[in-house]
Design a protein around this motif. Sequence first.
Motif, PDB file in Angstrom:
ATOM      1  N   GLU A  80      -0.390  -9.061   1.022  1.00  0.00           N
ATOM      2  CA  GLU A  80      -0.347  -7.658   0.588  1.00  0.00           C
ATOM      3  C   GLU A  80      -1.441  -7.362  -0.429  1.00  0.00           C
ATOM      4  O   GLU A  80      -2.113  -6.329  -0.345  1.00  0.00           O
ATOM      5  CB  GLU A  80       1.029  -7.351  -0.001  1.00  0.00           C
ATOM      6  N   ARG A  81      -1.622  -8.273  -1.388  1.00  0.00           N
ATOM      7  CA  ARG A  81      -2.673  -8.057  -2.397  1.00  0.00           C
ATOM      8  C   ARG A  81      -4.056  -8.123  -1.753  1.00  0.00           C
ATOM      9  O   ARG A  81      -4.954  -7.334  -2.086  1.00  0.00           O
ATOM     10  CB  ARG A  81      -2.556  -9.092  -3.512  1.00  0.00           C
ATOM     11  N   LYS A 101      -4.962  -4.866   0.037  1.00  0.00           N
ATOM     12  CA  LYS A 101      -5.366  -3.807  -0.887  1.00  0.00           C
ATOM     13  C   LYS A 101      -6.825  -3.959  -1.283  1.00  0.00           C
ATOM     14  O   LYS A 101      -7.576  -2.987  -1.376  1.00  0.00           O
ATOM     15  CB  LYS A 101      -4.457  -3.825  -2.120  1.00  0.00           C
ATOM     16  N   THR A 118      -9.109  -3.037   1.805  1.00  0.00           N
ATOM     17  CA  THR A 118      -8.893  -1.750   2.472  1.00  0.00           C
ATOM     18  C   THR A 118     -10.196  -1.024   2.788  1.00  0.00           C
ATOM     19  O   THR A 118     -10.415  -0.576   3.918  1.00  0.00           O
ATOM     20  CB  THR A 118      -7.986  -0.843   1.622  1.00  0.00           C
TER      21      THR A 118
END
Length: 256
Positions: free
Chosen positions: A74-75, A78, A81
């Motif tokens: 998830e990190r 980010k 992105t």
Amino acid sequence: MGIRDELSGKWHFVCSHHGSEQSHLIDTAKAIVERNRQRGGFKIETIKTSMGVIKLIVLRKRELFSADELGIIERGVKILTNTLERVFYFEILYRQSRMDALTGLANRRVFEEKIEELMTSSSRYGFPISLAILDLDNFKEINDSLGHDEGDRILKKVAVVFQDMIRASDLVARLGGDEFAILLPNTGLEEAKILVERIINAVNKLDIETPFGKKLGVSVGVSQWDGKLGKEAWIKLTDDLLYAAKRAGRNCYFTL
């Protein structure tokens, strides 16, 4: 990574692996997205952009992801992105540059590239290649009398017929207006003639009439590469055969 084109609604997948492993992983990713399956062996992160949706799919063959690993994914997403958005934009622009916007077929650029590749491969490995150039009969009457919207609708309908007739290894491209080309690798002239006859019959079965009572048909020039002609000369030869079909009465094919 799965990329959804907002205009077509279709998903396109890219993968860092190669060969059979790539095919397997892409098929798995498609199944995950289409069925929205939930199990621990994969993780999906969704990124929304102005041009559509990106789904980053991380797959693991055997073990489940731990909570720490999911947090890292998830990190990482980010952080990545902006890069993934640029990849998405590039994929869309690349596809658009190689596709006829109206019909969704390959465009002239792709046709020019593919014919050169096939001629090179044919010279090296000795397999036959055939080319068909097609032009719709009486299409101008429809366009002039009923307008471009109706003409565009018919072009899309005919493009579907052409695409449905060919094999996965063949290429059908829109060259411009109502002119199309079909490249047929590993295909001799006799086989190409059979396909062309089927295409002519399929267009006739659409039963599209012009405002002046004529039927939409298709004239075709078809030839097999002799291994000697250059690209431009071969295309011109086949185009000349197309116009011979026009002179012979239209709604037919002409060959050497």
